[in-house]
Design an enzyme around this catalytic site. Structure first.
Site, PDB file in Angstrom:
ATOM      1  N   LYS A   1       0.853  -1.189   0.000  1.00  0.00           N
ATOM      2  CA  LYS A   1       0.000   0.000   0.000  1.00  0.00           C
ATOM      3  C   LYS A   1       0.892   1.243   0.000  1.00  0.00           C
ATOM      4  CE  LYS A   1      -3.885  -2.083   2.500  1.00  0.00           C
ATOM      5  NZ  LYS A   1      -4.995  -1.952   1.536  1.00  0.00           N
TER       6      LYS A   1
ATOM      7  N   ARG B   1      -9.872 -12.284   1.191  1.00  0.00           N
ATOM      8  CA  ARG B   1     -10.693 -13.323   0.559  1.00  0.00           C
ATOM      9  C   ARG B   1      -9.957 -14.665   0.536  1.00  0.00           C
ATOM     10  NH1 ARG B   1     -11.055  -9.760  -4.770  1.00  0.00           N
ATOM     11  NH2 ARG B   1     -11.101  -8.271  -3.054  1.00  0.00           N
TER      12      ARG B   1
HETATM   13 ZN   LIG Z   1      -5.492  -5.888   1.650  1.00  0.00          ZN
END
Ligand SMILES: [Zn+2]
Length: 510
Positions: free
Chosen positions: A269, A344
């Site tokens: 990120k 997920r």
């Molecule tokens: Zn993530």
């Protein structure tokens, strides 16, 4: 665990002589104020035009000599809902706390007799507790008694004290687990918190933290965990929570996303988007919170089984990368599209385990709960997104959750799973069976919170349990990315404990 305990009274007259040190009068002040207080409100209004328009403390001849007026504003418009009540209670609670009140008496008046306000007093109590909650790190450093000074609340209404406190106990667990910084709530300490929260309760806690066992049984989860293995205190675990009902007729099965820190992994990120990513464990936190409420309520006929995947998505030399193909617990070959779509992967293995054991339980319903996508926050704002599969639609699982969310003040919205979602994660060659993610931010991806449900169904094997199958399994994916923290502020917003109250209202309260 200290949160304001609740004492219920049938009428205001019954509170005479009790040791309250303020009265919170909550309602729409454009309606008739109860006789016991109308004179004080009229007097205060002569000196301050804000009375009835915003929360204020005014002197009055009531308990403690203090009357806190807490206006809800109008309640009857199409778009009003019970959160007007919790917001007003929260504003009053902050004034009470700052004024040095420790035992307020809460009186709710003038609420329309409509279904949407059926739990108004309970919602007011929970709103007050939400506003008064202080973070775990603050309590541990400064002392709980020092900073959480409101110790008890009286509420006038036809209410069940056990129920009110069971929900608040669950919400407190959820906020603690979700909000805490990444070292205080590193995976082993997350597990330890759960063990303490469920000690001497009917919930059995099992922590799976053996690396070899995890690699064998949760291969996708362990791909996410790979770069964290070199640091012992960051090593992953699966926390299993089980409540067996004495006369079980129904079973709720949960997979909770507990990413204690999300760096994004090798797809790191950037641009300042990492701060706040200690809150990426809000799904696991919400599930643990709901199970805490279950532990307090001890339902007769409802089993609960939960698996929480508690993992740090670190970055390092051994980090998993996009293009890797990993065979899931289900046997499905997953091509990694982006390592920041890690939740997920964790959930798919947990769901696969739940799918395998579902036939052992009566009437199972399966849920995944997660702070999964920025798209859910964009599409739904502060509402929890519910995405049902076919059997869950047939059983109206999401409709019932939606209704409970409206009444209990933990609202949701329903999204639909579509063929485009399955097409989006299709395999491009015979080398794999599904793709975990695209490479744009979910918030700029069409159907960015719906398509991950298709991936979850495929990668867990739940897609083989649709309405057309021999063994249909109701499954709902629950995305709390928009509802998990106040104001959608992941870095500084207080955790909301979504969807604890919604599930508790739906499954534990008649
Ligand atoms: Zn993530």
């Amino acid at each position: 665990m200290a949160f304001p305990t609740v004492q219920v009274f049938e009428s205001y007259a019954d509170t005479a002589g009790r040791e309250f040190d303020a009265v919170i009068l909550l309602g729409d002040f454009a309606q008739t104020v109860p006789d016991d207080f109308s004179e004080y409100v009229a007097q205060a209004l002569q000196f301050d035009a804000r009375v009835g328009k915003q929360a204020l403390l005014v002197p009055a001849d009531v308990a403690g000599g203090r009357l806190i007026t807490a206006p809800t504003g109008p309640l009857t418009r199409d778009y009003d809902d019970v959160r007007n009540i919790s917001d007003a209670a929260g504003a009053a609670a902050r004034i009470a706390q700052q004024a040095g009140v420790t035992k307020p008496l809460l009186i709710v008046f003038g609420v329309p007799s409509e279904a949407r306000y059926g739990q108004a007093e309970a919602v007011a109590y929970w709103g007050l507790c939400q506003a008064l909650y202080e973070p775990l790190e603050a309590r541990e450093h400064l002392g709980e008694e020092t900073i959480e000074t409101v110790t008890a609340v009286g509420v006038v209404g036809a209410l069940d004290e056990t129920w009110l406190q069971a929900v608040e106990a669950g919400k407190r667990v959820a906020r603690d687990l979700a909000g805490t910084e990444p070292e205080r709530m590193a995976p082993p300490r997350f597990a330890e918190y759960c063990q303490q929260a469920f000690a001497h309760s009917p919930v059995r806690v099992t922590v799976i933290d053996d690396v070899q066992q995890l690699q064998h049984e949760y291969p996708l989860l362990m791909a996410v965990a790979r770069a964290s293995l070199g640091v012992e205190r960051h090593q992953p675990c699966v926390v299993r929570l089980e409540y067996k009902a004495p006369a079980a007729e129904q079973t709720l099965m949960f997979a909770g996303k507990g990413i204690v820190y999300d760096t994004g992994g090798a797809d790191v990120k950037t641009g300042g988007h990492m701060a706040g990513m200690s809150r990426d464990k809000g799904g696991a936190a919400g599930v643990a919170g709901f199970v805490k409420t279950v532990a307090e309520m001890r339902p007769e006929t409802l089993n609960v089984v939960a698996e929480l995947g508690v993992v740090r998505n670190s970055i390092g030399a051994d980090a998993f990368v996009a293009d890797e193909i990993i065979t899931a617990h289900s046997g499905v070959r997953v091509r990694i599209g982006n390592t920041d779509a890690e939740g997920r992967l964790v959930l798919a293995d947990l769901l696969s385990h739940l799918r395998e054991e579902a036939p052992d339980y009566p009437r199972p319903q399966i849920f995944s709960v997660a702070t999964l996508t920025g798209h859910a926050a964009l599409a739904k704002g502060p509402y929890t997104a519910l995405i049902p599969n076919g059997p869950a639609r047939v059983n109206e699982v999401t409709e019932k959750l939606w209704e409970a969310g409206e009444v209990y003040g933990d609202p949701t919205e329903i999204s639909w799973s579509r063929r485009e979602d399955y097409d989006f994660v299709r395999p491009r060659t015979k080398a794999d069976d599904t793709l975990s993610s695209n490479n744009g931010p979910s918030a700029t991806t069409k159907r960015g919170h719906q398509f991950p449900m298709a991936f979850l169904a495929i990668a867990s094997g739940l897609d083989k349990h649709g309405t057309d199958s021999q063994q249909p399994l109701p499954y709902v994916h629950v995305d709390i990315a928009g509802s998990g923290v106040e104001g959608g502020d992941w870095q500084h917003g207080k955790p909301t404990a979504a969807p604890v109250t919604c599930f508790a209202g739906c499954y534990l309260h008649q």
